[in-house]
Motif scaffolding. Structure first.
Motif, PDB file in Angstrom:
ATOM      1  N   LYS A 230      31.637-117.224   6.905  1.00  0.00           N
ATOM      2  CA  LYS A 230      30.958-118.306   6.187  1.00  0.00           C
ATOM      3  C   LYS A 230      29.674-118.774   6.887  1.00  0.00           C
ATOM      4  O   LYS A 230      29.287-119.949   6.785  1.00  0.00           O
ATOM      5  CB  LYS A 230      31.891-119.497   5.973  1.00  0.00           C
ATOM      6  N   ALA A 231      28.984-117.869   7.564  1.00  0.00           N
ATOM      7  CA  ALA A 231      27.748-118.245   8.265  1.00  0.00           C
ATOM      8  C   ALA A 231      26.731-118.805   7.275  1.00  0.00           C
ATOM      9  O   ALA A 231      26.306-118.110   6.354  1.00  0.00           O
ATOM     10  CB  ALA A 231      27.173-117.032   8.986  1.00  0.00           C
ATOM     11  N   HIS A 232      26.348-120.051   7.466  1.00  0.00           N
ATOM     12  CA  HIS A 232      25.440-120.703   6.526  1.00  0.00           C
ATOM     13  C   HIS A 232      24.094-121.101   7.124  1.00  0.00           C
ATOM     14  O   HIS A 232      23.122-121.234   6.388  1.00  0.00           O
ATOM     15  CB  HIS A 232      26.099-121.969   5.944  1.00  0.00           C
ATOM     16  N   ALA A 233      24.021-121.349   8.430  1.00  0.00           N
ATOM     17  CA  ALA A 233      22.780-121.884   8.989  1.00  0.00           C
ATOM     18  C   ALA A 233      22.550-121.374  10.398  1.00  0.00           C
ATOM     19  O   ALA A 233      23.488-121.243  11.189  1.00  0.00           O
ATOM     20  CB  ALA A 233      22.814-123.415   8.995  1.00  0.00           C
TER      21      ALA A 233
ATOM     22  N   GLY B 100      29.049-122.302  10.421  1.00  0.00           N
ATOM     23  CA  GLY B 100      29.711-121.766   9.246  1.00  0.00           C
ATOM     24  C   GLY B 100      31.197-121.986   9.411  1.00  0.00           C
ATOM     25  O   GLY B 100      31.713-121.989  10.531  1.00  0.00           O
ATOM     26  N   GLY B 101      31.912-122.203   8.307  1.00  0.00           N
ATOM     27  CA  GLY B 101      33.309-122.571   8.436  1.00  0.00           C
ATOM     28  C   GLY B 101      33.422-123.872   9.220  1.00  0.00           C
ATOM     29  O   GLY B 101      32.639-124.795   9.033  1.00  0.00           O
ATOM     30  N   THR B 102      34.351-123.942  10.148  1.00  0.00           N
ATOM     31  CA  THR B 102      34.544-125.165  10.933  1.00  0.00           C
ATOM     32  C   THR B 102      34.007-125.018  12.363  1.00  0.00           C
ATOM     33  O   THR B 102      34.485-125.672  13.280  1.00  0.00           O
ATOM     34  CB  THR B 102      36.041-125.526  10.985  1.00  0.00           C
ATOM     35  N   VAL B 103      32.976-124.182  12.538  1.00  0.00           N
ATOM     36  CA  VAL B 103      32.488-123.841  13.873  1.00  0.00           C
ATOM     37  C   VAL B 103      30.981-124.056  13.980  1.00  0.00           C
ATOM     38  O   VAL B 103      30.228-123.749  13.053  1.00  0.00           O
ATOM     39  CB  VAL B 103      32.819-122.370  14.206  1.00  0.00           C
TER      40      VAL B 103
ATOM     41  N   ALA C  78      34.792-130.588  10.906  1.00  0.00           N
ATOM     42  CA  ALA C  78      35.891-130.784   9.955  1.00  0.00           C
ATOM     43  C   ALA C  78      35.825-129.857   8.761  1.00  0.00           C
ATOM     44  O   ALA C  78      36.854-129.389   8.256  1.00  0.00           O
ATOM     45  CB  ALA C  78      35.904-132.238   9.483  1.00  0.00           C
ATOM     46  N   GLY C  79      34.611-129.584   8.276  1.00  0.00           N
ATOM     47  CA  GLY C  79      34.486-128.839   7.027  1.00  0.00           C
ATOM     48  C   GLY C  79      33.614-127.620   7.170  1.00  0.00           C
ATOM     49  O   GLY C  79      33.288-127.183   8.276  1.00  0.00           O
ATOM     50  N   ASN C  80      33.193-127.064   6.037  1.00  0.00           N
ATOM     51  CA  ASN C  80      32.381-125.857   6.034  1.00  0.00           C
ATOM     52  C   ASN C  80      30.941-126.187   6.419  1.00  0.00           C
ATOM     53  O   ASN C  80      30.216-126.841   5.673  1.00  0.00           O
ATOM     54  CB  ASN C  80      32.424-125.217   4.645  1.00  0.00           C
ATOM     55  N   GLY C  81      30.510-125.725   7.599  1.00  0.00           N
ATOM     56  CA  GLY C  81      29.162-126.013   8.066  1.00  0.00           C
ATOM     57  C   GLY C  81      28.103-125.428   7.146  1.00  0.00           C
ATOM     58  O   GLY C  81      28.150-124.246   6.815  1.00  0.00           O
ATOM     59  N   HIS C  82      27.138-126.252   6.746  1.00  0.00           N
ATOM     60  CA  HIS C  82      26.111-125.825   5.795  1.00  0.00           C
ATOM     61  C   HIS C  82      24.697-125.830   6.343  1.00  0.00           C
ATOM     62  O   HIS C  82      23.868-125.063   5.871  1.00  0.00           O
ATOM     63  CB  HIS C  82      26.154-126.714   4.541  1.00  0.00           C
ATOM     64  N   ASP C  83      24.405-126.702   7.293  1.00  0.00           N
ATOM     65  CA  ASP C  83      23.004-126.838   7.691  1.00  0.00           C
ATOM     66  C   ASP C  83      22.905-127.270   9.144  1.00  0.00           C
ATOM     67  O   ASP C  83      23.752-128.022   9.641  1.00  0.00           O
ATOM     68  CB  ASP C  83      22.302-127.873   6.797  1.00  0.00           C
ATOM     69  N   ILE C  84      21.864-126.770   9.815  1.00  0.00           N
ATOM     70  CA  ILE C  84      21.478-127.250  11.140  1.00  0.00           C
ATOM     71  C   ILE C  84      19.974-127.480  11.125  1.00  0.00           C
ATOM     72  O   ILE C  84      19.218-126.590  10.748  1.00  0.00           O
ATOM     73  CB  ILE C  84      21.801-126.249  12.267  1.00  0.00           C
TER      74      ILE C  84
END
Length: 297
Positions: A154-157, A171-174, A199-205
């Motif tokens: 779930k890598a998002h940012a 991404g994910g909880t990491v 806590a949740g799915n990481g979306h942005d940095i």
């Protein structure tokens, strides 16, 4: 329009420039913070034509290079078919795929892209399950080639931390960090330091431009401040499905959310600000809003 393109990093505290990823029309648009965000207010744009793999722009950020000056780094796509791309900003106010200096097909649903200065490395977060590392053979971005692929659910940012020489990924909880070993085609990511759990799915940095030692991380329902030196995590806010969050050097926060997580659209027409009034573009589907700056902190 005051110039063919705005000058990154030169914004005044009360009126800076904002870039949005507008998924309904397949456009990236730059506006003055204080304008009304109508078509006549667009300073710079990139249009995809919503071609296959180029629909749904997810990321826009601006980075300086010695060869080209300011470049725009972007990602687009849908599950199973996407693109990462770089465009030269020095020539025209309105550009298209014909103006690209580099692009690559990314099938892992690319949501973010970053460039590591010095190494020439470009890293793309494929939100399904991986990080894609590209290295060039020269200073020309057209020579970028994938040199490493890492699993990351779930890598998002991704964001380069020039103060500590680390690439931050969520991404994910990491939240995880990597150092970059080697340069050009020899570039490789190597895990560095302990993971941080969220806590949740990481979306942005994003950087907190009002506090250069701090990063801002958004997950499914929260925004966190992360101390880059100590990795200490502090919850700043609870928001419904934040997709992007950043704070200007003057202290004003800016964010986007998904107003209806049950539908197939991942954004709404409004960019929110902590003061001075929100901005709405009728019928738009805005995924992320970015400060128009090439700064890393």
């Amino acid at each position: 329009m005051d110039s063919p393109h705005p000058t990154p990093g030169a914004a005044a505290p009360v009126n800076y420039k904002v870039a949005i990823t507008e998924q309904r029309t397949g456009q990236i648009l730059v506006f003055d913070r204080t304008a009304q965000w109508a078509d006549a207010d667009v300073h710079w744009s990139f249009s995809t034509g919503n071609a296959p793999g180029w629909d749904h722009p997810f990321e826009i950020r601006f980075r300086d290079t010695r060869r080209y000056g300011a470049l725009a780094l972007m990602t687009f796509g849908s599950p199973g078919e996407g693109r990462a791309a770089i465009v030269d900003m020095s020539g025209k106010a309105h550009v298209t795929r014909a103006d690209l200096v580099w692009s690559a097909r990314i099938t892992s649903y690319p949501h973010c892209i970053e460039r590591v200065p010095g190494a020439g490395t470009v890293v793309v977060a494929g939100s399904r399950d991986r990080l894609h590392v590209f290295g060039p053979s020269s200073s020309d971005p057209a020579t970028l080639k994938e040199v490493q692929t890492l699993e990351f659910a779930k890598a998002h940012a991704v964001l380069w931390d020039d103060q500590n020489g680390l690439l931050w990924v969520t991404g994910g909880t990491v939240i995880r960090t990597y150092r970059v070993d080697g340069t050009m085609r020899a570039s490789r990511l190597v895990r560095q330091g302990p993971d941080i759990t969220i806590a949740g799915n990481g979306h942005d940095i994003q950087p907190d431009y009002s506090r250069p030692g701090t990063l801002l991380v958004a997950d499914s329902h929260h925004v966190y401040a992360v101390d880059k030196a100590t990795r200490r995590l502090t919850t700043l806010a609870s928001l419904p499905y934040p997709k992007s969050y950043v704070r200007h050097a003057g202290g004003q926060a800016m964010w986007t959310t998904d107003p209806n997580d049950e539908d197939s659209v991942w954004g709404g027409p409004t960019v929110h600000f902590s003061e001075g009034g929100d901005r709405t573009r009728a019928a738009a589907q805005i995924y992320k809003a970015r400060l128009y700056t090439t700064r890393f902190h």
